[in-house]
Enzyme design. Structure first.
Site, PDB file in Angstrom:
ATOM      1  N   LYS A 189       0.880  -1.176   0.000  1.00 39.44           N
ATOM      2  CA  LYS A 189       0.000   0.000   0.000  1.00 39.44           C
ATOM      3  C   LYS A 189       0.912   1.217   0.000  1.00 39.44           C
ATOM      4  O   LYS A 189       1.422   1.634   1.036  1.00 39.44           O
ATOM      5  CB  LYS A 189      -0.887  -0.013   1.251  1.00 39.44           C
ATOM      6  N   GLU A 264       9.338   1.787  11.158  1.00 39.75           N
ATOM      7  CA  GLU A 264      10.377   2.796  10.896  1.00 39.75           C
ATOM      8  C   GLU A 264       9.678   4.140  10.921  1.00 39.75           C
ATOM      9  O   GLU A 264       8.915   4.459  10.012  1.00 39.75           O
ATOM     10  CB  GLU A 264      11.024   2.556   9.529  1.00 39.75           C
ATOM     11  N   CYS A 298      13.870  10.981   6.719  1.00 44.84           N
ATOM     12  CA  CYS A 298      13.676  10.590   8.120  1.00 44.84           C
ATOM     13  C   CYS A 298      14.943  10.766   8.934  1.00 44.84           C
ATOM     14  O   CYS A 298      14.894  11.094  10.109  1.00 44.84           O
ATOM     15  CB  CYS A 298      13.185   9.152   8.199  1.00 44.84           C
ATOM     16  N   GLU A 396       9.278  17.050  14.452  1.00 43.48           N
ATOM     17  CA  GLU A 396       9.772  16.735  13.107  1.00 43.48           C
ATOM     18  C   GLU A 396       9.081  17.647  12.094  1.00 43.48           C
ATOM     19  O   GLU A 396       7.849  17.665  12.013  1.00 43.48           O
ATOM     20  CB  GLU A 396       9.475  15.271  12.767  1.00 43.48           C
TER      21      GLU A 396
HETATM   22  P1  NAD Z   1       2.368   8.778   7.071  1.00 42.95           P
HETATM   23  O1  NAD Z   1       2.471   8.116   8.389  1.00 42.95           O
HETATM   24  O2  NAD Z   1       1.398   9.885   6.919  1.00 42.95           O
HETATM   25  O3  NAD Z   1       1.980   7.717   5.938  1.00 42.95           O
HETATM   26  C1  NAD Z   1       2.765   6.574   5.694  1.00 42.95           C
HETATM   27  C2  NAD Z   1       1.888   5.502   5.077  1.00 42.95           C
HETATM   28  O4  NAD Z   1       0.938   5.085   6.051  1.00 42.95           O
HETATM   29  C3  NAD Z   1       1.082   5.958   3.870  1.00 42.95           C
HETATM   30  O5  NAD Z   1       1.038   4.922   2.918  1.00 42.95           O
HETATM   31  C4  NAD Z   1      -0.284   6.205   4.453  1.00 42.95           C
HETATM   32  O6  NAD Z   1      -1.327   6.078   3.511  1.00 42.95           O
HETATM   33  C5  NAD Z   1      -0.365   5.092   5.498  1.00 42.95           C
HETATM   34  N1  NAD Z   1      -1.340   5.317   6.562  1.00 42.95           N
HETATM   35  C6  NAD Z   1      -1.770   6.487   7.081  1.00 42.95           C
HETATM   36  N2  NAD Z   1      -2.676   6.278   8.061  1.00 42.95           N
HETATM   37  C7  NAD Z   1      -2.812   4.930   8.171  1.00 42.95           C
HETATM   38  C8  NAD Z   1      -3.593   4.085   9.004  1.00 42.95           C
HETATM   39  N3  NAD Z   1      -4.425   4.567   9.926  1.00 42.95           N
HETATM   40  N4  NAD Z   1      -3.479   2.746   8.856  1.00 42.95           N
HETATM   41  C9  NAD Z   1      -2.633   2.222   7.946  1.00 42.95           C
HETATM   42  N5  NAD Z   1      -1.886   2.980   7.110  1.00 42.95           N
HETATM   43  C10 NAD Z   1      -1.960   4.319   7.226  1.00 42.95           C
HETATM   44  O7  NAD Z   1       3.841   9.224   6.709  1.00 42.95           O
HETATM   45  P2  NAD Z   1       4.305  10.084   5.456  1.00 42.95           P
HETATM   46  O8  NAD Z   1       3.876  11.495   5.697  1.00 42.95           O
HETATM   47  O9  NAD Z   1       3.908   9.390   4.201  1.00 42.95           O
HETATM   48  O10 NAD Z   1       5.897   9.968   5.538  1.00 42.95           O
HETATM   49  C11 NAD Z   1       6.695  10.830   6.281  1.00 42.95           C
HETATM   50  C12 NAD Z   1       7.065  10.203   7.622  1.00 42.95           C
HETATM   51  O11 NAD Z   1       7.732   8.969   7.411  1.00 42.95           O
HETATM   52  C13 NAD Z   1       8.019  11.051   8.423  1.00 42.95           C
HETATM   53  O12 NAD Z   1       7.619  11.053   9.764  1.00 42.95           O
HETATM   54  C14 NAD Z   1       9.349  10.326   8.276  1.00 42.95           C
HETATM   55  O13 NAD Z   1      10.275  10.540   9.304  1.00 42.95           O
HETATM   56  C15 NAD Z   1       8.895   8.917   8.222  1.00 42.95           C
HETATM   57  N6  NAD Z   1       9.916   8.079   7.602  1.00 42.95           N
HETATM   58  C16 NAD Z   1      10.626   7.223   8.396  1.00 42.95           C
HETATM   59  C17 NAD Z   1      11.632   6.448   7.848  1.00 42.95           C
HETATM   60  C18 NAD Z   1      12.418   5.506   8.700  1.00 42.95           C
HETATM   61  O14 NAD Z   1      13.024   4.610   8.150  1.00 42.95           O
HETATM   62  N7  NAD Z   1      12.434   5.647  10.012  1.00 42.95           N
HETATM   63  C19 NAD Z   1      11.909   6.531   6.483  1.00 42.95           C
HETATM   64  C20 NAD Z   1      11.169   7.415   5.707  1.00 42.95           C
HETATM   65  C21 NAD Z   1      10.166   8.176   6.281  1.00 42.95           C
END
Ligand code: NAD
Length: 509
Positions: A189, A264, A298, A396
């Site tokens: 997804k 992550e 991240c 963040e």
């Molecule tokens: P997000 O949490 O908004 O979304 C990530 C994914 O989760 C998307 O596919 C989204 O559709 C899905 N999602 C959202 N709500 C959900 C739910 N209730 N149930 C299941 N899935 C759901 O994150 P984002 O804005 O897409 O990405 C940015 C974030 O990701 C930042 O906080 C960044 O630090 C983090 N990130 C972490 C790493 C790591 O390895 N630690 C790497 C890259 C990004």
């Protein structure tokens, strides 16, 4: 900040106008026909619609993946045979590098030169896990005269992979490669802001010989498609990368079915510069560490902690360089910072820039660059003298915004570094070996780089502590996450068994 021409209307050739799910080897729409709009971050115009997956679409995808797991060939193939497919996938990703980078840049706003690296890294992930599963062996233990024990490693089933929008294709490869290498089947997804590149996997996988049903893709919103995947009883594993708050929601929602979870999450990583550091190298690295990938990274070193002895010099040099960073059209190879992914995210980052103006001393940037009136552009923004309780120090931002804070001693530097809820990465700049190792040991971070920005060998563990994540992936740790290690015990002789219930021979009970 250096100017490039106003944003071009670069549009990749053959851009799809509608993105579908990929279920059991076929591109399909949502059963109910629902769609959502996808826009590009330079014009913010909708360029495509995407199928908006609902629970019934996730059901279809999971059913296909489960069928492929239970009755298909993939989980039972010899490691070498799976590795051949993975290597073909890597070849195909490499061969499409230019196209992939173009699409990724168009969809995410990442500078094209940085998007190119993403495709190569994605290919490398497949090669790496192809090598790893062939070389993989498991423990066998002999208890002399009584037992042989061995570990029978098995794929787990249908893995649910939920990914974010920053470097989407590459981050998808992080999960796809080990999940598939170990013989699982998957439902991916991808993030709804950036669904474009994910659809390329379908053809790449099919052409490489991955059996139908092994890879399934469901587009859609997190609260709909993502939520349904997390709650699905036939999905025993969820690997998630995204925001900490989303991770917490997923953790709660996965509890009912006790799923394996890899998380992550977000970060607010410190870059600590001591007075004995190579200052020029530290400045290059601290600039790249937070402004590469538009700051949507991240592991960004988004808090720079600087020894008071070099603080003024550091701030002056750092700000001067930040002002000359090239902001502009993501497709222009000269661009160093492109457009933020989406107007919603732009609004969030812009609001932090405004908050920062009352929390720190603005040294560079501070809002939209004048030469870019349209699109999600923010000038690289530098705040100095930021107090540790400031929101821009604690939260963040995930954009090209950095907070600089001075410290007087190693102890204070460590307290500042650890004084946030996150613990993903830490970057230390010093030429003092003992100080470097002592600080690395004390810092609450899953990953530490000494005198470097984020350069990572794929064998090393990747993951955060505190609010930055749960579990580690990377190398054999990913193999462990995606497999069961069943212990098989073989008796070599008679086993002493207490004879419960036997009273005929007068045995003691
Ligand atoms: P997000 O949490 O908004 O979304 C990530 C994914 O989760 C998307 O596919 C989204 O559709 C899905 N999602 C959202 N709500 C959900 C739910 N209730 N149930 C299941 N899935 C759901 O994150 P984002 O804005 O897409 O990405 C940015 C974030 O990701 C930042 O906080 C960044 O630090 C983090 N990130 C972490 C790493 C790591 O390895 N630690 C790497 C890259 C990004």
């Amino acid at each position: 900040m250096t100017f490039t021409a106003a944003a071009s209307a670069h549009r990749p050739a053959d851009l799809p106008t509608h993105l579908q799910h990929f279920i059991n080897g076929t591109f399909v729409d949502s059963a109910g026909g629902k769609t959502f709009d996808v826009l590009d971050p330079v014009s913010n115009a909708n360029y495509a619609t995407a199928a908006a997956g609902q629970a019934e679409d996730v059901d279809r995808a999971v059913a296909a993946a489960r069928e492929a797991f239970l009755h298909g060939p993939w989980p039972k193939l010899k490691a070498r045979e799976r590795a051949r497919v993975l290597n073909r996938i890597a070849d195909a990703v490499e061969a499409q590098e230019t196209r992939l980078a173009e699409l990724e840049t168009f969809d995410t706003g990442l500078p094209i030169t940085q998007a190119r690296g993403q495709a190569l890294r994605a290919a490398e992930n497949f090669r790496f896990f192809a090598d790893l599963i062939v070389a993989q062996f498991d423990d066998a233990m002999k208890v002399p005269g009584s037992q042989i024990n061995y570990v029978n490693r098995k794929p787990i089933g249908v893995a649910g992979l939920i990914t974010p929008w920053n470097t989407p294709f590459m981050l998808e490869s992080w999960k796809l490669a080990p999940a598939l290498a170990t013989g699982n089947t998957v439902v991916l997804k991808p993030a709804e802001f950036t669904p474009l590149s994910a659809s390329l996997w379908a053809r790449i996988f099919q052409d490489a010989g991955l059996p139908d049903g092994v890879f399934n893709l469901v587009n859609g919103l997190g609260e709909e498609a993502g939520d349904a995947l997390v709650k699905h009883p036939d999905v025993p594993l969820i690997s998630f990368t995204g925001e900490t708050t989303t991770g917490q929601t997923i953790f709660r929602n996965a509890a009912a079915n006790l799923k394996g979870l890899s998380m992550e999450l977000g970060g607010k990583s410190p870059c600590v510069v001591f007075a004995d550091a190579d200052l020029d190298a530290a400045i290059d690295s601290a600039l790249f560490g937070v402004f590469s990938l538009n700051g949507e990274r991240c592991t960004a070193g988004s808090r720079i902690l600087v020894d008071r002895a070099i603080y003024d010099e550091f701030c002056a040099k750092y700000a001067a360089r930040a002002k000359t960073i090239v902001v502009g059209d993501p497709h222009d190879p000269k661009t160093e910072v492109g457009a933020l992914v989406h107007p919603e995210h732009y609004a969030k980052v812009a609001s932090y820039v405004e908050i920062g103006k009352s929390e720190g001393r603005l040294l560079a940037g501070g809002g939209r660059p004048e030469h870019l009136p349209e699109g999600n552009y923010i000038a690289p923004t530098v705040f100095a003298d930021v107090a540790p309780d400031a929101r821009i120090f604690q939260e963040e931002i995930f954009g090209p915004v950095v907070a600089i804070t001075p410290f007087e001693s190693d102890e204070e530097a460590l307290a500042l570094a650890n004084g946030v809820k996150y613990g993903l990465a830490a970057y230390l700049w010093t030429t003092d070996l003992a100080r470097a190792h002592t600080f690395a040991d004390g810092v609450e971070a899953g990953m530490v780089w000494l005198n470097s920005h984020n350069v990572r060998d794929l064998r090393t563990p990747f993951g955060g502590v505190k609010a930055s994540g749960l579990g580690h992936e990377g190398g054999y740790r990913s193999i462990d996450f995606y497999t069961h290690q069943q212990a098989v015990h073989i008796t070599l002789g008679m086993v002493h068994t207490p004879a419960f219930g036997r009273i005929d021979k007068g045995e003691q009970r």
